[in-house]
Design an enzyme around this catalytic site. Structure first.
Site, PDB file in Angstrom:
ATOM      1  N   GLY A  31     -15.494 -12.816   4.208  1.00  0.00           N
ATOM      2  CA  GLY A  31     -15.280 -13.767   5.311  1.00  0.00           C
ATOM      3  C   GLY A  31     -15.204 -13.059   6.647  1.00  0.00           C
ATOM      4  CB  SER A  82     -21.466 -12.355   0.679  1.00  0.00           C
ATOM      5  OG  SER A  82     -21.750 -13.084  -0.486  1.00  0.00           O
ATOM      6  CE  LYS A 120      -4.143  -1.978   1.881  1.00  0.00           C
ATOM      7  NZ  LYS A 120      -3.544  -3.274   2.302  1.00  0.00           N
TER       8      LYS A 120
HETATM    9  P1  BMP Z   1      -8.922 -11.026   5.613  1.00  0.00           P
HETATM   10  O1  BMP Z   1      -9.662 -11.844   4.539  1.00  0.00           O
HETATM   11  O2  BMP Z   1      -8.181 -11.865   6.568  1.00  0.00           O
HETATM   12  O3  BMP Z   1      -9.826 -10.011   6.253  1.00  0.00           O
HETATM   13  O4  BMP Z   1      -7.754 -10.214   4.846  1.00  0.00           O
HETATM   14  C1  BMP Z   1      -8.010  -9.189   3.934  1.00  0.00           C
HETATM   15  C2  BMP Z   1      -6.751  -8.778   3.241  1.00  0.00           C
HETATM   16  O5  BMP Z   1      -7.046  -7.713   2.340  1.00  0.00           O
HETATM   17  C3  BMP Z   1      -5.635  -8.270   4.141  1.00  0.00           C
HETATM   18  O6  BMP Z   1      -4.395  -8.594   3.510  1.00  0.00           O
HETATM   19  C4  BMP Z   1      -5.801  -6.757   4.110  1.00  0.00           C
HETATM   20  O7  BMP Z   1      -4.566  -6.068   4.260  1.00  0.00           O
HETATM   21  C5  BMP Z   1      -6.331  -6.533   2.701  1.00  0.00           C
HETATM   22  N1  BMP Z   1      -7.197  -5.352   2.537  1.00  0.00           N
HETATM   23  C6  BMP Z   1      -8.381  -5.233   3.234  1.00  0.00           C
HETATM   24  O8  BMP Z   1      -8.756  -6.097   4.035  1.00  0.00           O
HETATM   25  N2  BMP Z   1      -9.155  -4.131   3.005  1.00  0.00           N
HETATM   26  C7  BMP Z   1      -8.804  -3.145   2.158  1.00  0.00           C
HETATM   27  O9  BMP Z   1      -9.553  -2.208   1.991  1.00  0.00           O
HETATM   28  C8  BMP Z   1      -7.606  -3.271   1.448  1.00  0.00           C
HETATM   29  C9  BMP Z   1      -6.809  -4.383   1.654  1.00  0.00           C
HETATM   30  O10 BMP Z   1      -5.682  -4.525   0.976  1.00  0.00           O
END
Ligand code: BMP
Length: 206
Positions: free
Chosen positions: A164, A169, A59
């Site tokens: 998740g 979803s 990022k």
């Molecule tokens: P998880 O499915 O465990 O919630 O992980 C989501 C992933 O997506 C993480 O790597 C997080 O850094 C990334 N992410 C996110 O969750 N929301 C955003 O808006 C941008 C992301 O990169």
């Protein structure tokens, strides 16, 4: 393939490799970010890239030259793409676009705090990303209607996290226009990552 990206947010490189072995042939990309790179170094990007294409998610959010230096370094370790923030502005994105590889721009985030600053300007970020030639946008599966809107204004590929554990979803995200869903903990924390991946693929079958 399956429209699926696994966020490899683990700290143990051996664990990362084991999860990736289960993903070969099923998953389009592994996304590697700070947790794994800070604990294992950039060599892990090269190792995982030999099995599944990698998008490095640091990022990026710095001035153009420093942003370039960060992305250039990760791309030299075999990554297929990288993720940058979009709010830093056009000069950063233009500089990053000179790097070969897929460039994904965060337009809007999946967590509630996104509403404070990013969501109100996300459509402008999406349009700018399109204008500079980005390959895709990051848009939230936790607000599927935003996926559709951001896709409509940019006509870009959408990669979408928030599925998740964060409550989104997978099938809704795809229905609203996500080209890929990004899933982390539902797979990486599962006692059977392969089964978790197959379950997700079944859910997003289109
Ligand atoms: P998880 O499915 O465990 O919630 O992980 C989501 C992933 O997506 C993480 O790597 C997080 O850094 C990334 N992410 C996110 O969750 N929301 C955003 O808006 C941008 C992301 O990169």
């Amino acid at each position: 393939m399956g429209h699926l990206i696994i966020a490899l947010d683990v700290e143990n490189p051996q664990n990362a490799i084991e999860i990736t072995k289960n993903a070969v042939g099923l998953v389009d990309y592994m996304k590697i970010g700070y947790p794994l790179i800070l604990s294992s170094g950039l060599s892990v990007v090269s190792k995982i890239s030999e099995m599944v294409p990698v998008i490095v998610d640091l990022k990026i959010a710095d001035i153009p030259d420093v942003s370039f230096s960060i992305a250039d370094k990760v791309m030299r370790h075999g990554a297929t793409g990288f993720i940058t923030h979009g709010f830093v502005g056009r000069d950063v994105l233009e500089k990053l676009r000179t790097i070969r590889g897929e460039m994904y721009v965060v337009a809007e985030m999946s967590h509630p705090g996104s509403l404070d600053f990013i969501t109100p300007v996300s459509e402008k970020i999406a349009v700018m990303a399109k204008e500079v030639g980005a390959d895709g946008l990051v848009a939230p599966a936790t607000r599927p209607e935003r996926i559709r809107r951001l896709k409509d204004v940019s006509n870009l590929k959408i990669i979408s996290p928030g599925v998740g554990v964060q409550g989104g979803s997978p099938s809704e995200a795809i229905k609203y226009g996500a080209d890929y869903i990004i899933v982390g903990r539902s797979v990486t924390s599962s006692s059977n990552p392969k089964e978790a991946i197959l379950k997700l693929l079944n859910e997003i079958m289109i």
